[in-house]
Design a protein around this motif. Structure first.
Motif, PDB file in Angstrom:
ATOM      1  N   GLU B  19      43.243  19.096  56.385  1.00  0.00           N
ATOM      2  CA  GLU B  19      42.623  19.905  57.333  1.00  0.00           C
ATOM      3  C   GLU B  19      41.102  20.259  56.947  1.00  0.00           C
ATOM      4  OE1 GLU B  19      44.451  23.428  58.707  1.00  0.00           O
ATOM      5  OE2 GLU B  19      46.019  22.487  59.381  1.00  0.00           O
ATOM      6  N   ARG B  20      40.372  20.252  57.826  1.00  0.00           N
ATOM      7  CA  ARG B  20      39.023  20.834  57.354  1.00  0.00           C
ATOM      8  C   ARG B  20      38.478  21.831  58.215  1.00  0.00           C
ATOM      9  NH1 ARG B  20      36.166  17.013  54.233  1.00  0.00           N
ATOM     10  NH2 ARG B  20      37.344  15.410  53.435  1.00  0.00           N
ATOM     11  N   PRO B  21      39.050  22.987  58.210  1.00  0.00           N
ATOM     12  CA  PRO B  21      38.646  23.985  58.978  1.00  0.00           C
ATOM     13  C   PRO B  21      37.139  24.372  59.169  1.00  0.00           C
ATOM     14  CG  PRO B  21      39.617  25.155  57.015  1.00  0.00           C
ATOM     15  CD  PRO B  21      39.733  23.546  57.005  1.00  0.00           C
ATOM     16  N   TRP B  22      36.486  24.177  58.267  1.00  0.00           N
ATOM     17  CA  TRP B  22      35.061  24.318  58.225  1.00  0.00           C
ATOM     18  C   TRP B  22      34.300  23.658  59.264  1.00  0.00           C
ATOM     19  CZ3 TRP B  22      37.622  22.721  53.969  1.00  0.00           C
ATOM     20  CH2 TRP B  22      37.326  21.521  53.357  1.00  0.00           C
ATOM     21  N   ILE B  24      35.297  22.447  62.318  1.00  0.00           N
ATOM     22  CA  ILE B  24      35.410  23.355  63.749  1.00  0.00           C
ATOM     23  C   ILE B  24      34.686  24.626  63.762  1.00  0.00           C
ATOM     24  CG2 ILE B  24      37.258  24.357  65.260  1.00  0.00           C
ATOM     25  CD1 ILE B  24      39.457  22.945  63.232  1.00  0.00           C
ATOM     26  N   LEU B  25      34.620  25.267  62.498  1.00  0.00           N
ATOM     27  CA  LEU B  25      33.966  26.562  62.453  1.00  0.00           C
ATOM     28  C   LEU B  25      32.351  26.106  62.502  1.00  0.00           C
ATOM     29  CD1 LEU B  25      34.838  28.665  59.175  1.00  0.00           C
ATOM     30  CD2 LEU B  25      34.649  29.317  61.488  1.00  0.00           C
ATOM     31  N   ALA B  26      31.884  25.050  62.018  1.00  0.00           N
ATOM     32  CA  ALA B  26      30.454  24.787  62.172  1.00  0.00           C
ATOM     33  C   ALA B  26      30.227  24.262  63.574  1.00  0.00           C
ATOM     34  CB  ALA B  26      30.206  23.522  61.185  1.00  0.00           C
ATOM     35  N   GLU B  27      31.089  23.552  64.023  1.00  0.00           N
ATOM     36  CA  GLU B  27      30.962  23.270  65.660  1.00  0.00           C
ATOM     37  C   GLU B  27      30.800  24.250  66.444  1.00  0.00           C
ATOM     38  OE1 GLU B  27      34.212  20.517  66.756  1.00  0.00           O
ATOM     39  OE2 GLU B  27      33.866  19.278  65.140  1.00  0.00           O
ATOM     40  N   LYS B  28      31.802  25.592  66.376  1.00  0.00           N
ATOM     41  CA  LYS B  28      31.580  26.765  66.952  1.00  0.00           C
ATOM     42  C   LYS B  28      30.364  27.369  66.633  1.00  0.00           C
ATOM     43  CE  LYS B  28      36.711  27.665  67.619  1.00  0.00           C
ATOM     44  NZ  LYS B  28      36.884  27.661  68.829  1.00  0.00           N
ATOM     45  N   LEU B  29      29.719  27.303  65.639  1.00  0.00           N
ATOM     46  CA  LEU B  29      28.342  28.193  65.298  1.00  0.00           C
ATOM     47  C   LEU B  29      27.390  27.236  65.796  1.00  0.00           C
ATOM     48  CD1 LEU B  29      29.060  29.141  61.496  1.00  0.00           C
ATOM     49  CD2 LEU B  29      29.008  30.536  63.315  1.00  0.00           C
ATOM     50  N   GLU B  30      27.501  25.892  65.660  1.00  0.00           N
ATOM     51  CA  GLU B  30      26.352  25.289  66.628  1.00  0.00           C
ATOM     52  C   GLU B  30      26.325  25.712  68.118  1.00  0.00           C
ATOM     53  OE1 GLU B  30      25.328  20.744  65.439  1.00  0.00           O
ATOM     54  OE2 GLU B  30      25.498  22.319  63.985  1.00  0.00           O
ATOM     55  N   ALA B  37      34.050  31.545  66.377  1.00  0.00           N
ATOM     56  CA  ALA B  37      34.139  31.253  64.927  1.00  0.00           C
ATOM     57  C   ALA B  37      34.725  32.153  64.135  1.00  0.00           C
ATOM     58  CB  ALA B  37      32.754  30.905  64.377  1.00  0.00           C
ATOM     59  N   ALA B  38      34.276  33.795  64.566  1.00  0.00           N
ATOM     60  CA  ALA B  38      34.764  34.790  63.735  1.00  0.00           C
ATOM     61  C   ALA B  38      36.064  34.794  63.840  1.00  0.00           C
ATOM     62  CB  ALA B  38      34.242  36.007  64.208  1.00  0.00           C
ATOM     63  N   ALA B  39      36.816  34.578  65.000  1.00  0.00           N
ATOM     64  CA  ALA B  39      38.303  34.835  65.204  1.00  0.00           C
ATOM     65  C   ALA B  39      38.960  33.445  64.435  1.00  0.00           C
ATOM     66  CB  ALA B  39      38.530  34.768  66.571  1.00  0.00           C
ATOM     67  N   LEU B  40      38.378  32.385  64.361  1.00  0.00           N
ATOM     68  CA  LEU B  40      39.054  31.304  63.753  1.00  0.00           C
ATOM     69  C   LEU B  40      39.078  31.527  62.375  1.00  0.00           C
ATOM     70  CD1 LEU B  40      40.082  28.490  63.520  1.00  0.00           C
ATOM     71  CD2 LEU B  40      37.679  27.562  63.408  1.00  0.00           C
ATOM     72  N   LEU B  41      38.051  32.192  61.685  1.00  0.00           N
ATOM     73  CA  LEU B  41      37.904  32.478  60.304  1.00  0.00           C
ATOM     74  C   LEU B  41      38.837  33.463  59.925  1.00  0.00           C
ATOM     75  CD1 LEU B  41      36.130  31.784  57.721  1.00  0.00           C
ATOM     76  CD2 LEU B  41      35.136  34.158  58.119  1.00  0.00           C
ATOM     77  N   SER B  42      38.985  34.407  60.692  1.00  0.00           N
ATOM     78  CA  SER B  42      39.967  35.574  60.446  1.00  0.00           C
ATOM     79  C   SER B  42      41.573  34.999  60.512  1.00  0.00           C
ATOM     80  CB  SER B  42      39.961  36.686  61.681  1.00  0.00           C
ATOM     81  OG  SER B  42      38.565  37.193  61.649  1.00  0.00           O
ATOM     82  N   ASP B  43      41.887  33.996  60.977  1.00  0.00           N
ATOM     83  CA  ASP B  43      42.998  33.338  61.210  1.00  0.00           C
ATOM     84  C   ASP B  43      43.548  32.559  59.905  1.00  0.00           C
ATOM     85  OD1 ASP B  43      43.792  34.606  63.527  1.00  0.00           O
ATOM     86  OD2 ASP B  43      43.592  32.949  64.841  1.00  0.00           O
ATOM     87  N   LEU B  44      42.312  32.142  59.166  1.00  0.00           N
ATOM     88  CA  LEU B  44      42.425  31.351  57.975  1.00  0.00           C
ATOM     89  C   LEU B  44      43.177  32.067  56.833  1.00  0.00           C
ATOM     90  CD1 LEU B  44      39.356  29.165  58.005  1.00  0.00           C
ATOM     91  CD2 LEU B  44      41.386  28.518  58.859  1.00  0.00           C
ATOM     92  N   SER B  45      43.888  31.146  56.026  1.00  0.00           N
ATOM     93  CA  SER B  45      44.216  31.624  54.638  1.00  0.00           C
ATOM     94  C   SER B  45      43.190  32.036  53.967  1.00  0.00           C
ATOM     95  CB  SER B  45      45.343  31.003  54.155  1.00  0.00           C
ATOM     96  OG  SER B  45      44.506  29.946  53.467  1.00  0.00           O
ATOM     97  N   ALA B  52      36.006  27.208  53.636  1.00  0.00           N
ATOM     98  CA  ALA B  52      35.390  27.086  54.619  1.00  0.00           C
ATOM     99  C   ALA B  52      33.821  27.643  54.448  1.00  0.00           C
ATOM    100  CB  ALA B  52      35.977  27.807  55.744  1.00  0.00           C
ATOM    101  N   MET B  53      34.069  28.778  53.712  1.00  0.00           N
ATOM    102  CA  MET B  53      32.536  29.726  53.540  1.00  0.00           C
ATOM    103  C   MET B  53      31.760  28.655  52.649  1.00  0.00           C
ATOM    104  SD  MET B  53      31.971  32.266  55.384  1.00  0.00           S
ATOM    105  CE  MET B  53      30.968  33.360  54.664  1.00  0.00           C
ATOM    106  N   ALA B  54      32.350  28.019  51.591  1.00  0.00           N
ATOM    107  CA  ALA B  54      31.811  27.124  50.683  1.00  0.00           C
ATOM    108  C   ALA B  54      31.268  25.963  51.336  1.00  0.00           C
ATOM    109  CB  ALA B  54      32.606  26.950  49.624  1.00  0.00           C
TER     110      ALA B  54
END
Lengths: 467, 467
Positions: B19-22, B24-30, B37-45, B52-54
């Motif tokens: 899985e590469r959650p980052w 999806i995150l990058a897409e949402k931020l774009e 994006a914030a909601a997705l991040l909060s749901d991650l382990s 993802a942040m890295a």
């Protein structure tokens, strides 16, 4: 529960630095005044005890340890580097070693037993007075040092689920002294067959009527780890939540120990130390200068031997281009510079990859990310370094082509080195080989070969212009 | 006091690795869907949050952080590598950064503020709502990270010496929630001007009649450390005795914080990480691949630049012997082998010295011990390696003299390298220069120069026999 010694002050730790207590110790041991030597050692500060032991020959360390009362010997082994303590225990008669192991905290005892020669550690376990304790130690010794079973401590406060809050508090009060030793943070509740049932918070105990069964106030089905859980899953678990400690259970759910955040941190630190030593070519754990010379030479040669073969492979590239080199002897000056500099650039990328793997910032499959992130960096740094070295070469010999060959080779080889340096640790990680141990030699061999090849091949191509 | 979250199980930390959650995150931020994006991040382990942040560009990391509620943003910064968290805070508007800092534990907040650009951290401190808290943070930020002042936490349970045991217990009970956060292990007693008067054991409190003044049950004149005490004295102190934590006082004896064994351990681990990165040529703290390319290139070049100069100095020896080399071109193959192998041998000695210095097993003045311990080892290993390489050279070219030159040079250079490698860290330590940072380049330059010199000079001496 809280244990604050007050018989010592901060100032007492300062010692004049030119004293050499180990010389007096060695003299006393030479004169066979073992009691005198033991008394002197006991009077030293922890710092000086450590220094003194490090300066004695191994034989003297063993004699001195066996002259101390077991309790003092155990306290001293605790402050020594693990490798040194293990070596002393290996050489002590097994009864003497067993007396000392009995005085050690369980986690330290099992760490040392695990590293001992198997025959010696079996003999020590057989000599232990308390068969229960011996059994507990044997269990722990069988787990790898970086699993929950290897890192746990086995002394804990547990009570049957049929006990009342009053029973627990009474027991804690009566045995306060022995619990103080154990640094109790949680109290565990077990059912039949020592199966873990719940965890009690001390605060909840204090604030509950004394007749209440513990099963009413305990947290049921608590988070726990299996004894075989490995280090990286433990680290993730303690990272995720602010646990101070977690119960450790066997496959059947029976409670066998507690793993603390501190134990996980210490293991992290040990992993880092191992990485550091491995990158510098020290194998097989620590090397201390008090160890026997034969062992020190052998272990260092175990790393150097394969390295000389790899070096020969790399240098054989030069032999293939002897004619080119003979025609333009100035190239010989630049061969080691290009290979060394590329090696340095590659090592930087190795360090960043090992670090990112350790921190969990990259997955071992992400080669494309390395290509992207190191590739651009390699182009920039390779250009800067190549321009610098190329200019120096061109000016020195007044030949622009020499500059182009040398600068171009360093440019290309820097790009290659950072790509390779970035990827090798990921690749080794996937193969479950320690990246710190093997990345360096693999990288250096490749960058040397390519560096020599690039310089000499480019030179061959423009040989007529270099004369 | 004990805090056991039970809402999570061990199994939940396992995630499919492909899985590469980052992404999806990058897409949402774009798509400027910051809330999504914030909601997705909060749901991650935690593991995936870190990954993802890295993988996000720094700009995106900042946008994402500012889209999170301050509490969640603080929790996320806590799990990131310090360098990354600092960089994000530097780029946030100071009010937003202040809102997050308010949610961080004091020790982490001050660690981050200390590493921030001074202007930015001042702006953040000015924006904090609670002036007392800001003052405490400002005090801590001013201490170096590896002193007691920099490592302490400032939240602690302290009571006036006029209080009774009952007062203390009542307060602990009433404010149990907030003390649970602080992981209270000791209770402190202070007099006028917050001067430290004593330490209370929780056990003593519980077992004492409630009307007793705390001054009757406290341990008076407890061991404490000064805020300016440095890391190595703290480590010695915690090594000497089994302290869990110690009170930290200012020069005038007023209580300002608590330093725990854990904080000292963490600092040890940070020192080790720094040593590891320095030996591999990564300066100025961590490098993460999410950092801007310009900074990464610049910091790596800061190490490579001086290195290329040292390399040129070493290689200039070759230029002095161009005639010899031209006459016996086969030597060119062995020049890099002799210098590389000696470098490896020297690095092993460097690692052992750094390690012995860290463990307190050697004093920085003991050059004679190095001469003795490394000298013999150098003779043995030099002989083995020299014999090996010399034999290969002699057999390859059918010339015993070539073997003697190459083998002899490696023999002598190995002895020199281990002596130098063992001593350079001690020497640098005495000069208060970081041995991990400077030992490598100094060692390599010297061993390269000497290796080239020995091979070529010995060859010149027997030139007529080598043809």
């Amino acid at each position: 529960m809280v244990n604050i010694p007050v018989d010592d002050s901060v100032e007492s730790i300062e010692q004049p630095v030119d004293e050499r207590p180990w010389e007096i110790l060695a003299e006393k041991l030479e004169a066979e005044d073992h009691a005198g030597a033991a008394a002197l050692l006991s009077d030293l500060s922890v710092e000086d005890q450590r220094l003194a032991m490090a300066h004695l020959a191994e034989g003297s360390q063993v004699i001195l340890t066996s002259s101390l009362p077991p309790q003092e010997a155990a306290e001293m082994l605790e402050i020594l580097p693990e490798a040194q303590a293990v070596s002393i225990l290996n050489q002590l008669p097994s009864e003497a070693a067993a007396d000392i192991v009995e005085m050690l905290p369980g986690s330290i005892g099992s760490d040392l037993l695990r590293e001992m020669d198997e025959e010696d550690s079996d003999a020590v376990l057989a000599e232990l007075d308390d068969p229960d304790e011996a059994e507990k130690l044997r269990t722990r010794v069988e787990y790898e040092w970086d699993t929950a079973g290897g890192l746990m401590r086995t002394r804990l406060a547990s009570f049957s689920e049929t006990a009342t809050v009053g029973d627990v508090l009474a027991d804690l009060g009566e045995n306060a002294e022995s619990y103080a030793d154990m640094d109790v943070q949680y109290v565990y509740v077990t059912g039949e067959g020592e199966k873990l049932r719940g965890v009690l918070r001390l605060r909840d105990l204090v604030l509950t009527p004394r007749k209440t069964p513990v099963s009413k106030v305990m947290i049921s089905d608590p988070v726990c780890v299996k004894a075989s859980d490995n280090f990286s899953s433990l680290r993730t678990l303690f990272d995720e939540k602010n646990y101070i400690g977690l119960p450790v259970v066997e496959e059947d759910g029976s409670l066998i120990g507690v793993i603390t955040r501190q134990a996980v941190r210490e293991a992290t630190s040990e992993h880092q130390t191992e990485d550091f030593l491995h990158t510098q070519g020290i194998l097989g754990g620590e090397e201390l200068r008090s160890m026997p010379m034969v062992a020190r030479c052998g272990r260092r040669l175990a790393w150097l031997g394969p390295n000389i073969i790899l070096n020969l492979v790399a240098a054989s590239v030069i032999a293939m281009y002897e004619d080119t080199l003979q025609a333009v002897i100035a190239l010989a000056v630049f061969l080691p510079i290009v290979s060394d500099m590329s090696g340095c650039s590659g090592n930087q990328a190795v360090a960043v990859s090992i670090r990112e793997l350790t921190l969990g910032l990259i997955r071992p499959t992400e080669f494309l990310r390395i290509v992207w992130k190191e590739g651009i960096l390699g182009i920039v740094n390779g250009f800067v370094l190549g321009l610098l070295l190329g200019t120096i070469a061109a000016v020195w010999k007044g030949n622009i082509y020499l500059g182009l060959v040398v600068g171009g080779a360093l440019f290309l080889n820097t790009i290659l080195s950072v790509l390779l340096g970035g990827m090798v640790p990921l690749f080794l990680k996937r193969l479950k080989v320690d990246p710190a141990l093997a990345s360096g030699p693999i990288l250096t061999t490749c960058t040397d070969m390519c560096g020599f090849f690039l310089v000499l091949n480019l030179a061959s191509a423009v040989l007529s212009k270099l004369g």
